[in-house]
Design an enzyme around this catalytic site. Structure first.
Site, PDB file in Angstrom:
ATOM      1  N   LYS A   1      62.337  17.749  66.736  1.00 63.85           N
ATOM      2  CA  LYS A   1      61.340  18.363  65.866  1.00 63.85           C
ATOM      3  C   LYS A   1      61.725  18.316  64.389  1.00 63.85           C
ATOM      4  CE  LYS A   1      62.144  22.293  68.011  1.00 63.85           C
ATOM      5  NZ  LYS A   1      63.484  22.062  68.601  1.00 63.85           N
TER       6      LYS A   1
ATOM      7  N   HIS B   1      70.164  30.632  70.617  1.00 63.12           N
ATOM      8  CA  HIS B   1      70.037  30.048  69.273  1.00 63.12           C
ATOM      9  C   HIS B   1      70.216  31.175  68.266  1.00 63.12           C
ATOM     10  CE1 HIS B   1      68.757  27.584  65.948  1.00 63.12           C
ATOM     11  NE2 HIS B   1      68.428  26.577  66.743  1.00 63.12           N
TER      12      HIS B   1
ATOM     13  N   GLU C   1      72.184  21.958  69.946  1.00 61.47           N
ATOM     14  CA  GLU C   1      70.903  21.401  69.523  1.00 61.47           C
ATOM     15  C   GLU C   1      70.823  21.277  68.003  1.00 61.47           C
ATOM     16  OE1 GLU C   1      68.063  24.132  71.056  1.00 61.47           O
ATOM     17  OE2 GLU C   1      68.714  23.922  73.119  1.00 61.47           O
TER      18      GLU C   1
END
Length: 430
Positions: free
Chosen positions: A88, A216, A293
């Protein structure tokens, strides 16, 4: 108000260097013309050529060599962690091909992103479908193409998985303390630790396989110790899962690391805390696969955008002493509806610092200046009251560190196109 630190002497035309954009061939193999040309050299010469030819269109220069160096740095600092790049953040084909060549996995959030990565020849095992809340048609697509690693954080998601992807390998996403981050993602995603046992029991009743935990700490995380608590909580959830009979074998520590060298804490400082926490709570290297990530980290500093001043406005404003002062407003040919939307959304926490495309004397007078984008709205403002020398229509303004959430979030509002991207592969220390 901010003053220009240095009138961009490091950004100037250099006619001695030719233009050598990278050549990329087919979607399965990355073929690069490695000329050793630096991104700065290319940028300087491109501006010089544009001035000579009367071209004003905004453009990016992207250095794939910078991405390569970021990868070696990541692997050096976090050798136990495999990066799964967050598509993204910047989904340009050249970036994805470079990362696939380097051997990263990919964090995808939708059917479209999964399809994009699979079409490059990336195996489904190297994809994590890391969107905790998924549309059924996207789940079906993942199932049909063998993408099994997926995240969840609520009971509703488990019922969808049981019905449409019973072979999925689920990863339970937990909430974190991300109050210091630019984007506090736990306000939307992540189960509390005390909710996890019930979720895992529901998954067990539905015969769903749960293989691990993800978290996250927020994009633009400013607190290294957020990772300490998150990794400790992940260990707790691992133990709950083991008691219920799950083979907990994967930990996903998320992303959010900046790729800007000026950001503090540094990546090395984050990595030091992560290593210590992993050694404390997940000491067995063979017991658990650890992934991450990163998005901003890989691409932020690799992209620089050059904009042209299309209109100059001079304004006289009375100060508190009653005297008039000169101010300038400059309209540029890209703005917050294009490259700079991410900066607009977090503008209270980030400040753009423009450089200039030509030299100025250090003693040159500086004036408060506003930089605006080209669209017909009053919110399209990039920089407010930044001290610059007097510029002219046709001058170039440079913004470094523009690789993250710029191209991927850009619109064509008012019919303004995205700037063209020129890729180079600079040489650097291995």
């Amino acid at each position: 108000m901010e003053k220009l630190q240095s009138p961009a002497r490091d950004i100037h035309p250099d006619t001695r260097n030719g233009l050598h954009p990278v050549t990329l061939l087919n979607r399965n193999n990355l073929t690069l013309l490695d000329t050793g040309t630096s991104a700065e050299q290319f940028l300087q010469q491109k501006i010089s050529n544009n001035i000579a030819q009367g071209h004003q269109d905004a453009f990016y220069v992207a250095d794939l060599g910078d991405i390569k160096q970021k990868h070696w740095r990541f692997m050096k600092e976090l050798p136990r962690v495999k990066p799964f790049y967050a598509v993204k953040c910047n989904s340009t084909n050249e970036v994805l091909q470079m990362l696939a060549t380097l051997g990263t996995g990919f964090d995808c959030a939708s059917m479209g992103e999964i399809d994009m990565v699979l079409r490059m020849g990336v195996p489904a095992a190297d994809i994590v479908y890391a969107n905790p809340c998924k549309q059924v048609s996207h789940i079906k697509y993942a199932a049909a193409h063998g993408v099994c690693k997926m995240t969840f954080d609520c009971e509703a998601e488990l019922f969808k998985i049981a019905a449409f992807h019973p072979k999925a390998e689920m990863i339970l996403r937990i909430a974190t303390d991300d109050r210091d981050a630019w984007c506090a993602l736990s306000s939307k995603y992540g189960a509390l630790v005390e909710q996890c046992e019930d979720l895992l029991k529901t998954a067990k009743n539905l015969n769903i396989q749960v293989i691990g935990v993800s978290f996250h700490t927020g994009s633009g995380c400013k607190n290294t110790h957020s990772f300490c608590k998150a990794i400790e909580d992940a260990r707790k959830v691992f133990e709950i899962g083991k008691k219920l009979g799950y083979q907990m074998r994967l930990l996903d520590i998320g992303g959010g690391f900046s790729g800007n060298s000026e950001f503090r804490p540094t990546f090395e400082e984050f990595a030091d805390v992560i290593r210590q926490s992993l050694n404390q709570y997940f000491p067995n290297n063979k017991e658990v696969e650890i992934i991450s990530e990163p998005g901003r980290y890989y691409v932020e500093s690799a992209f620089t955008v050059a904009l042209n001043i299309i209109t100059k406005k001079e304004v006289y404003e009375k100060g508190a002493d009653g005297n008039s002062r000169r101010k300038f407003s400059y309209i540029l040919n890209d703005g917050v509806y294009g490259t700079f939307l991410d900066f607009y959304l977090v503008k209270e926490k980030q400040k753009l610092k423009p450089l200039l495309g030509k030299d100025f004397a250090t003693e040159q007078e500086l004036f408060p200046s506003n930089l605006w984008g080209p669209t017909c709205t009053n919110v399209d403002k990039l920089v407010n009251e930044f001290y610059l020398p007097e510029l002219e229509t046709g001058d170039w303004v440079i913004f470094p560190n523009m690789g993250a959430y710029s191209i991927s979030m850009s619109t064509t509002f008012n019919g303004f196109p995205q700037p063209k991207v020129y890729f180079v592969l600079s040489k650097g220390d291995e």
